[in-house]
Scaffold this motif. Sequence first.
Motif, PDB file in Angstrom:
ATOM      1  N   GLU A   1      46.102  18.314 -25.048  1.00  0.00           N
ATOM      2  CA  GLU A   1      44.451  18.436 -25.104  1.00  0.00           C
ATOM      3  C   GLU A   1      43.716  16.827 -25.451  1.00  0.00           C
ATOM      4  OE1 GLU A   1      44.119  20.146 -29.601  1.00  0.00           O
ATOM      5  OE2 GLU A   1      46.557  21.016 -28.941  1.00  0.00           O
ATOM      6  N   GLU A   2      44.143  15.803 -25.377  1.00  0.00           N
ATOM      7  CA  GLU A   2      42.997  14.847 -25.107  1.00  0.00           C
ATOM      8  C   GLU A   2      43.233  14.915 -23.784  1.00  0.00           C
ATOM      9  OE1 GLU A   2      40.699  12.065 -25.738  1.00  0.00           O
ATOM     10  OE2 GLU A   2      41.570  13.053 -26.952  1.00  0.00           O
ATOM     11  N   LEU A   3      44.543  14.751 -22.861  1.00  0.00           N
ATOM     12  CA  LEU A   3      43.484  15.255 -21.566  1.00  0.00           C
ATOM     13  C   LEU A   3      42.909  16.028 -20.646  1.00  0.00           C
ATOM     14  CD1 LEU A   3      47.363  13.855 -20.222  1.00  0.00           C
ATOM     15  CD2 LEU A   3      45.879  12.486 -19.554  1.00  0.00           C
ATOM     16  N   CYS A   4      42.754  16.718 -21.234  1.00  0.00           N
ATOM     17  CA  CYS A   4      41.721  18.483 -20.749  1.00  0.00           C
ATOM     18  C   CYS A   4      40.425  18.371 -21.236  1.00  0.00           C
ATOM     19  CB  CYS A   4      43.095  19.997 -21.144  1.00  0.00           C
ATOM     20  SG  CYS A   4      42.702  20.060 -23.338  1.00  0.00           S
ATOM     21  N   LYS A   5      40.887  17.030 -21.881  1.00  0.00           N
ATOM     22  CA  LYS A   5      38.649  16.839 -22.125  1.00  0.00           C
ATOM     23  C   LYS A   5      38.361  16.723 -21.527  1.00  0.00           C
ATOM     24  CE  LYS A   5      39.160  16.399 -27.015  1.00  0.00           C
ATOM     25  NZ  LYS A   5      39.331  15.356 -28.000  1.00  0.00           N
ATOM     26  N   GLY A   6      37.200  16.942 -20.420  1.00  0.00           N
ATOM     27  CA  GLY A   6      36.159  16.365 -19.714  1.00  0.00           C
ATOM     28  C   GLY A   6      36.406  17.319 -18.884  1.00  0.00           C
ATOM     29  N   THR A   7      37.732  18.039 -18.948  1.00  0.00           N
ATOM     30  CA  THR A   7      38.156  19.539 -17.610  1.00  0.00           C
ATOM     31  C   THR A   7      37.082  20.910 -18.145  1.00  0.00           C
ATOM     32  OG1 THR A   7      40.481  19.923 -18.484  1.00  0.00           O
ATOM     33  CG2 THR A   7      39.689  17.291 -17.159  1.00  0.00           C
ATOM     34  N   ASN A   8      38.401  21.485 -16.960  1.00  0.00           N
ATOM     35  CA  ASN A   8      37.505  22.743 -17.540  1.00  0.00           C
ATOM     36  C   ASN A   8      39.093  23.640 -17.843  1.00  0.00           C
ATOM     37  OD1 ASN A   8      34.865  23.266 -17.324  1.00  0.00           O
ATOM     38  ND2 ASN A   8      34.923  24.953 -15.534  1.00  0.00           N
ATOM     39  N   TYR A   9      40.362  23.001 -18.058  1.00  0.00           N
ATOM     40  CA  TYR A   9      41.113  23.788 -18.447  1.00  0.00           C
ATOM     41  C   TYR A   9      41.183  23.322 -19.865  1.00  0.00           C
ATOM     42  CZ  TYR A   9      43.665  21.283 -13.924  1.00  0.00           C
ATOM     43  OH  TYR A   9      43.033  21.561 -12.672  1.00  0.00           O
ATOM     44  N   PRO A  10      41.947  25.276 -19.976  1.00  0.00           N
ATOM     45  CA  PRO A  10      41.903  25.427 -21.724  1.00  0.00           C
ATOM     46  C   PRO A  10      43.180  24.702 -22.319  1.00  0.00           C
ATOM     47  CG  PRO A  10      43.273  27.135 -19.771  1.00  0.00           C
ATOM     48  CD  PRO A  10      42.743  25.857 -19.343  1.00  0.00           C
ATOM     49  N   VAL A  11      43.150  25.156 -23.888  1.00  0.00           N
ATOM     50  CA  VAL A  11      43.950  24.310 -24.293  1.00  0.00           C
ATOM     51  C   VAL A  11      45.704  25.375 -24.156  1.00  0.00           C
ATOM     52  CG1 VAL A  11      45.301  23.789 -26.321  1.00  0.00           C
ATOM     53  CG2 VAL A  11      42.735  23.247 -26.185  1.00  0.00           C
ATOM     54  N   SER A  12      45.643  25.776 -24.231  1.00  0.00           N
ATOM     55  CA  SER A  12      46.856  26.791 -23.219  1.00  0.00           C
ATOM     56  C   SER A  12      46.436  27.900 -22.882  1.00  0.00           C
ATOM     57  CB  SER A  12      48.015  27.151 -24.792  1.00  0.00           C
ATOM     58  OG  SER A  12      46.857  28.031 -25.583  1.00  0.00           O
ATOM     59  N   TYR A  13      47.327  28.079 -21.748  1.00  0.00           N
ATOM     60  CA  TYR A  13      46.954  29.034 -20.887  1.00  0.00           C
ATOM     61  C   TYR A  13      47.374  30.836 -21.272  1.00  0.00           C
ATOM     62  CZ  TYR A  13      47.960  31.744 -16.548  1.00  0.00           C
ATOM     63  OH  TYR A  13      47.295  32.892 -14.452  1.00  0.00           O
TER      64      TYR A  13
END
Length: 195
Positions: free
Chosen positions: A174-186
């Motif tokens: 969750e920390e790594l995906c901050k600042g990206t458009n990646y969802p918390v879960s697919y």
Amino acid sequence: MYMISASAFKMVNSFSTDKVKAVTESFTSMRILVGGREYPTFPKKANSEMVKIGRSFLGLPAAATVEFTQDEMKIHNEKDQVVKNEKIRDFQNVQFGVIRKMGFAARVPFLTSAMAIAIKMQDRSYYILNSDFTPFKELVALYKAQSVNVEDPFNIASLPSNEKRDEYFNKNYEELCKGTNYPVSYGSNYGVKGF
């Protein structure tokens, strides 16, 4: 950093027979063939025969493959015919990411990580999803040899091994995906926590 469109993360029917169309619209599960090796690997021939029988019984098409040579990307259909070619030198940007999705073992749900590859070209993009992170270093070297810009916002380069991917990424996904458009879960609503 290349910001991937939210629509690329929309869960689609991964059993589509038109993989070329699917892989240009959203992240699509495909086998990766690079350096003469296919990922994920299936060590037992008997297992692959059982998968074929199961797919046939359920009326599902065989898995498609994306092959990377020294200078080309080739998309193979379920009959192993090349249906699309692209020159790697025409790639503008390649971003390696991580998509966390729900898996099941003995009917018990668990979170698993898959390697996401977003390839941006002048007039289209390709979105590849693969459960094996092993080809990461070989693909990065291949792209850099063709002077393609490569991004690694999840620091996949530090992953100790494919076997440790879930432990490694679940600690701080969750920390790594901050600042990206990646969802918390697919498969969840885009940008919304939950499954």
